[in-house]
Each structure stands twice: as C-alpha cells, then as structure tokens.
Design an enzyme around this catalytic site. Sequence first.
Site, PDB file in Angstrom:
ATOM      1  N   GLU A 113       0.805  -1.038  -0.178  1.00 16.60           N
ATOM      2  CA  GLU A 113       0.083  -0.393  -0.046  1.00 16.60           C
ATOM      3  C   GLU A 113       0.440   1.648  -0.414  1.00 16.60           C
ATOM      4  O   GLU A 113       0.605   2.093   0.434  1.00 16.60           O
ATOM      5  CB  GLU A 113      -0.828   0.494   1.073  1.00 16.60           C
ATOM      6  CG  GLU A 113      -2.216  -1.618   0.793  1.00 16.60           C
ATOM      7  CD  GLU A 113      -3.030  -1.180   0.583  1.00 16.60           C
ATOM      8  OE1 GLU A 113      -3.611   0.137   0.662  1.00 16.60           O
ATOM      9  OE2 GLU A 113      -3.685  -2.258  -0.395  1.00 16.60           O
TER      10      GLU A 113
ATOM     11  N   HIS B  50      -4.634   1.397   7.232  1.00 20.63           N
ATOM     12  CA  HIS B  50      -3.128   2.021   6.912  1.00 20.63           C
ATOM     13  C   HIS B  50      -2.320   2.476   8.682  1.00 20.63           C
ATOM     14  O   HIS B  50      -3.290   3.313   9.036  1.00 20.63           O
ATOM     15  CB  HIS B  50      -2.567   3.159   5.859  1.00 20.63           C
ATOM     16  CG  HIS B  50      -3.017   2.702   4.171  1.00 20.63           C
ATOM     17  ND1 HIS B  50      -3.953   3.351   3.239  1.00 20.63           N
ATOM     18  CD2 HIS B  50      -3.228   1.872   3.628  1.00 20.63           C
ATOM     19  CE1 HIS B  50      -4.129   2.616   2.903  1.00 20.63           C
ATOM     20  NE2 HIS B  50      -3.863   1.479   2.817  1.00 20.63           N
TER      21      HIS B  50
ATOM     22  N   CYS C 255      -2.480  11.042   3.815  1.00 18.02           N
ATOM     23  CA  CYS C 255      -3.125  10.190   2.512  1.00 18.02           C
ATOM     24  C   CYS C 255      -2.708  11.276   1.832  1.00 18.02           C
ATOM     25  O   CYS C 255      -2.764  10.313   0.410  1.00 18.02           O
ATOM     26  CB  CYS C 255      -4.347  10.252   3.088  1.00 18.02           C
ATOM     27  SG  CYS C 255      -4.972   8.709   4.169  1.00 18.02           S
TER      28      CYS C 255
END
Length: 439
Positions: free
Chosen positions: A174, A246, A367
């Site tokens: 990721e 995450h 993000c």
Amino acid sequence: MSAREVNFDGLIGPSHNYGGLSDGNLASSRNAGDVSNPREAALQGLEKMRTLVRAGLTQGVLPPLPRPNFDLLVSAGFHGTDQQIIDQAAKRAPRLLKVAYSASSMWTANAATVSPSADTQDGRLHLTAANLSTMLHRSLEHPDTTASLQAIFGDDKHFSVHAALPMHPDFADEGAANHVRLCASHGAPGVELFVYGREPGEDRAGFPARQTRLSAESIARAHGLKPDRAVIVRQSPEAINAGAFHNDVVCVGAADTLFFHEAAFENTEATLAELRSAATGLFDLKPVMVPDSEVSLEDAIRSYLFNSQLLVMPGESRLVLVAPTEVQEADSTRAYCERLVAGNGPIGRVQYVDVRQSMRNGGGPACLRLRVVMTDAELAACHQGALLTEERIDALQAVVRTAYRDRLAPEDLADSSFADECRIAREALLDVLELEELA
C-alpha cells in the site's frame, strides 16, 4: 548532503465520489452513496498545497488518473463505443462502474514507497509504485501511476522507478502509507520504518490487513537499503480492526520524531528499541506516544489526528503538525494538541486545514501527499511542470472551477457524457502541468 522534502500531493480528479468501495475504511463506508462535490474537493486540496508553498516549502503534484477505466470494463465483457460500454455497465454491473470511476489515486501516500538517495546503495532516489492489490478499485491504479512517476522522475542518472510488486496477496503493498523515514536532517542518511499487517499466507479475522511483511522486505532490497537501517515491524491488529487500514492513520514521523498512538504497533517497546538501534550514530529518536487515556483509538481514527503532515518548516525550531479541521473540532484531540504544543517537545505548532471532501472518503492531509526527499540536483532533474507555484495553482484552480461538477451522485456515473467531461478536464490539467504525454 543538502536536501529538502518535497510533498507531491494528488490532484483530486473530477470523478471524486463516495462509492463506499474500501472495506475497513470507516469514513468511506459511513458516507457511501452520499452526493460528493468534486470541485470543492479539488479546490480544498489545492489550497492545502498553496498553504505549504506560502510557508516556503517545495510542493509538487501528481495528476489524476484517466477515469473511467475502460480497460476494466472491457475486461469485464462490455464492448462497443464508450457510451455503449458505460450504458451496459450502469445497467448490469453498477458497482463495477463505480470501481472504474474511482478517484482514489488522489491519496498519493499510496502511490509509491520512496527511498532518498542518502539511504540507497547506488546513490539514486528510488520509487516503487504500490500494487494496492487488496482492493479492486485501487488495484487498477499502478500502471498509470507508474507512467506518471516515470514522466516526472524520468532521469535514470538520478532516479530509479520500479514497477509494482507482483499482483498476489503475499506481495500486497500500500505504499508510503505504511512507511516512515526518520533522520537527523533530510539530506543525512536515515532509518526507514516499514509497517506490515500480516505475514504472507496468513488468514486473520477482522478488517483486511493490506500490507505484508514480504512486500516490505522486497522493497527494502530493491531500493538497496542497508539491512540495519531498515526496520520492519507489525501494526497492531487492534488498530486495523478499529479502522486504521493504513499505519498512517495511527502514526506519522518526520526528522527524528515519531508521533503515534499507543495502539499503533503490535509491540511498541520492541519497535522503539529497533528504531533506536538502527539510528545509532545517526540521530537520537524522539518518540511522542499518545496514550489511549488521553485520545482513544476511536477518536484518533475518527478525527485523523495522526493522518496529518508533520513538517520541518523554514524558520521554525520545532516541527509543525498540519492537521485536518476535524482534529480541532473533537474535544479530546483538540485538548491533546493544546497540551502538546504548550510543552517543550519536538512538535511546536498545529495548523489546521480543511480537506473535508477527502476526509469523508477516509483520507486526511497525510493521505493526500507523497513525501519525496530530493537534493538540488534531483529537483532540477525532475519534470518542472509538476512543481507548483502560486501561479500554477491559480491555473489549476481555474480548470477545476470550469470543468468540474459541484455535485456528483452515484447515479450520475451512468451519464455517458460524464466520461467526456472527465477526459476533457484531465487533459486541461495535464496541459497546465506540461504532462500532455500522459493524456
């Protein structure tokens, strides 16, 4: 060696919508099906970028990816003209149409993992595009993301852009959302922290653990990192099952400081011990752990306290936390931040930014950015059109105001004319960024 951190933010695309496609992302699930405002979302993101430009930081941008993804729809058996493909998908596979329109590439913390030249054996800056294989809508991104990275970091003398890892669950990756670099200064050799959620082949209960240990090990090897300077630790299952899909939802780091919730890691004591050992001779680690008694894990995830940018600001002796306004609005996180900056620790100021459209889909300030530490030579060698000035931000905002919708409902994706709107808007943005080759 002199270097600076450049934040490459994702330019939010015209198909920004609340599709609810991300299992384990509580905000995405909570707001699924709501009407979004792509225009406002993109303008909010660009204003965040402007804030950092005005603070004297170097700010970059990654363009939105082409949407809808017609390759996906054709692979799913829909054929004919673009209009016919969309019409068929809207009637027979509406969820797949939402996947094809996903604007999730806006969260460039998931675009790649980056190791600066100060850490690598060959002295080049390395970037590995994330395969994002756990979620269908995100697994579509890496070919176009790789093309964007190659267009911006194309000079082989200074950069090495690696393709994504194999598209297999054992290699689930990721990107930088599960990676932190710590150092004495940006240009000095550092320690790279990789955080994983599961071992290859492991079957666990609860929300998906999207990062594997194998992916972290593979990237560290490919980037030529010294084994004793790459620390690989496990995220706590408690955090994942609470909605920290995450690690950057519960942890952020910059310079010599690691800011994290006490439930971020499976073994906090061992994690800090490994980091201190890896940092020996380089810097003294400054951990800032937030106790659950002061900020609950639920409050941390709901407000995205840790999904903030932690920055070395010009002229400031202590770090600055750029946090979403939701942190200011929640009693526990606001009170904690007031105590944090009143002390004499490494974080001296909190600056709040409005990125509500992104937050409602589960993405805060952290993000929206990919951190790339670059020397002056590397900065000069990258594509200059992707580096922002206020004038370029103005030009991008002008495109957004003209070409983006201010209202997008799930049923609007069935409008075949919307695909043309997305293409025209993206081409105009690429023209501003001088990246027409990506059209």
